[in-house]
Design a protein around this motif. Structure first.
Motif, mmCIF file in Angstrom:
data_model
loop_
_atom_site.group_PDB
_atom_site.id
_atom_site.type_symbol
_atom_site.label_atom_id
_atom_site.label_comp_id
_atom_site.label_asym_id
_atom_site.label_seq_id
_atom_site.Cartn_x
_atom_site.Cartn_y
_atom_site.Cartn_z
ATOM 1 N N LEU A 35 0.853 -1.184 0.000
ATOM 2 C CA LEU A 35 0.000 0.000 0.000
ATOM 3 C C LEU A 35 0.886 1.230 0.000
ATOM 4 O O LEU A 35 1.784 1.362 0.831
ATOM 5 N N GLN A 36 0.630 2.110 -0.929
ATOM 6 C CA GLN A 36 1.352 3.374 -0.942
ATOM 7 C C GLN A 36 0.555 4.426 -0.173
ATOM 8 O O GLN A 36 1.125 5.271 0.498
ATOM 9 N N GLN A 37 -0.769 4.338 -0.287
ATOM 10 C CA GLN A 37 -1.614 5.313 0.405
ATOM 11 C C GLN A 37 -3.009 4.738 0.597
ATOM 12 O O GLN A 37 -3.506 4.011 -0.257
ATOM 13 N N LEU A 38 -3.610 5.062 1.727
ATOM 14 C CA LEU A 38 -4.995 4.697 2.005
ATOM 15 C C LEU A 38 -5.719 5.987 2.368
ATOM 16 O O LEU A 38 -5.312 6.681 3.306
ATOM 17 N N THR A 118 0.577 4.511 14.196
ATOM 18 C CA THR A 118 0.936 3.703 13.034
ATOM 19 C C THR A 118 -0.110 2.608 12.836
ATOM 20 O O THR A 118 -0.593 2.030 13.799
ATOM 21 N N LEU A 119 -0.441 2.340 11.596
ATOM 22 C CA LEU A 119 -1.415 1.302 11.266
ATOM 23 C C LEU A 119 -0.696 0.148 10.576
ATOM 24 O O LEU A 119 -0.098 0.318 9.513
ATOM 25 N N ALA A 120 -0.723 -1.019 11.199
ATOM 26 C CA ALA A 120 -0.150 -2.221 10.583
ATOM 27 C C ALA A 120 -1.167 -2.797 9.604
ATOM 28 O O ALA A 120 -2.369 -2.789 9.865
ATOM 29 N N TYR A 121 -0.672 -3.289 8.467
ATOM 30 C CA TYR A 121 -1.572 -3.915 7.497
ATOM 31 C C TYR A 121 -0.891 -5.135 6.896
ATOM 32 O O TYR A 121 0.326 -5.299 6.962
ATOM 33 N N GLY A 122 -1.700 -5.985 6.307
ATOM 34 C CA GLY A 122 -1.194 -7.162 5.617
ATOM 35 C C GLY A 122 -1.933 -7.371 4.306
ATOM 36 O O GLY A 122 -3.104 -7.016 4.180
ATOM 37 N N ALA A 150 -0.546 10.991 7.092
ATOM 38 C CA ALA A 150 0.132 11.974 6.262
ATOM 39 C C ALA A 150 -0.089 13.359 6.851
ATOM 40 O O ALA A 150 -1.244 13.779 7.006
ATOM 41 N N PRO A 151 0.980 14.073 7.213
ATOM 42 C CA PRO A 151 0.827 15.402 7.819
ATOM 43 C C PRO A 151 0.067 16.361 6.899
ATOM 44 O O PRO A 151 0.352 16.458 5.709
ATOM 45 N N LEU A 153 -2.887 16.146 5.752
ATOM 46 C CA LEU A 153 -3.894 15.525 4.884
ATOM 47 C C LEU A 153 -4.816 14.668 5.754
ATOM 48 O O LEU A 153 -4.512 13.521 6.066
ATOM 49 N N PRO A 154 -5.944 15.225 6.182
ATOM 50 C CA PRO A 154 -6.837 14.457 7.037
ATOM 51 C C PRO A 154 -7.402 13.222 6.327
ATOM 52 O O PRO A 154 -7.765 13.272 5.161
ATOM 53 N N GLY A 155 -7.424 12.109 7.043
ATOM 54 C CA GLY A 155 -7.978 10.880 6.486
ATOM 55 C C GLY A 155 -7.049 10.147 5.545
ATOM 56 O O GLY A 155 -7.500 9.234 4.856
ATOM 57 N N VAL A 156 -5.762 10.524 5.526
ATOM 58 C CA VAL A 156 -4.821 9.902 4.605
ATOM 59 C C VAL A 156 -3.696 9.236 5.394
ATOM 60 O O VAL A 156 -3.067 9.854 6.254
ATOM 61 N N LEU A 157 -3.448 7.971 5.061
ATOM 62 C CA LEU A 157 -2.337 7.223 5.648
ATOM 63 C C LEU A 157 -1.372 6.861 4.529
ATOM 64 O O LEU A 157 -1.788 6.423 3.460
ATOM 65 N N ARG A 158 -0.081 7.031 4.786
ATOM 66 C CA ARG A 158 0.957 6.689 3.792
ATOM 67 C C ARG A 158 1.987 5.794 4.429
ATOM 68 O O ARG A 158 2.267 5.828 5.553
#
Length: 158
Positions: A35-38, A118-122, A150-151, A153-158
């Protein structure tokens, strides 16, 4: 005289051997996915930027992606796409896949965003790709990593 003849024979043999090869070694290696971005949309759906990495020495066309996504220890759903994109050797590209996540997965992501954790994913599943001038192959994918908020950017994880 014998020494010169032997040296000349070795040189000619090496040149003949070098002329037989085309110089390009084509290897097919297992690709990778991450995942690059969620991005959490306003309606609760996720827009997932999925990075497909081609580790082969030749271009491959990525035909089909089917990857089960877990966030934390919670099943989120399956990322399914038929990108049909060609990725050059030892290169990567990103595709966007929309996902209607499970309710439990939404809570896990909302908690990570609210607490700036931090969000762990698989990812677990398969990617079907066709190497240049070869038959389509299916590769098993199993990977784990993390995303951070992501600083700015609300609602964005990178």
């Amino acid at each position: 005289m014998l020494r010169r003849f032997r040296t000349a024979l070795i040189a000619v043999s090496l040149l003949a051997l070098a002329a037989c090869s085309n110089g390009v070694v084509k290897r097919v290696s297992e690709p990778a996915a991450s995942l690059q971005q969620l991005t959490v949309q306003a309606d609760g759906r996720w827009s997932v930027a999925l990075r497909l990495q081609n580790f082969s020495s030749m271009p491959m066309t990525f035909d089909d992606v089917s990857l089960a996504l877990t966030v934390g220890d919670t099943d989120a759903g399956t990322l399914q796409a038929k990108p049909g994109i060609s990725i050059g050797g030892v290169s990567a590209d990103v595709i966007t896949v929309d996902l209607q996540p499970s309710s439990a997965a939404r809570l896990v992501v909302a908690d990570a965003l609210a607490s700036n954790r931090t969000l762990a994913y698989g990812l677990k599943g398969s990617v079907a790709a066709t190497p240049e001038e070869k038959k389509q192959r299916t590769f098993d994918i199993s990977s784990r990593s993390t995303l951070n908020q992501a600083p700015g950017l609300p609602g964005v994880l990178r």
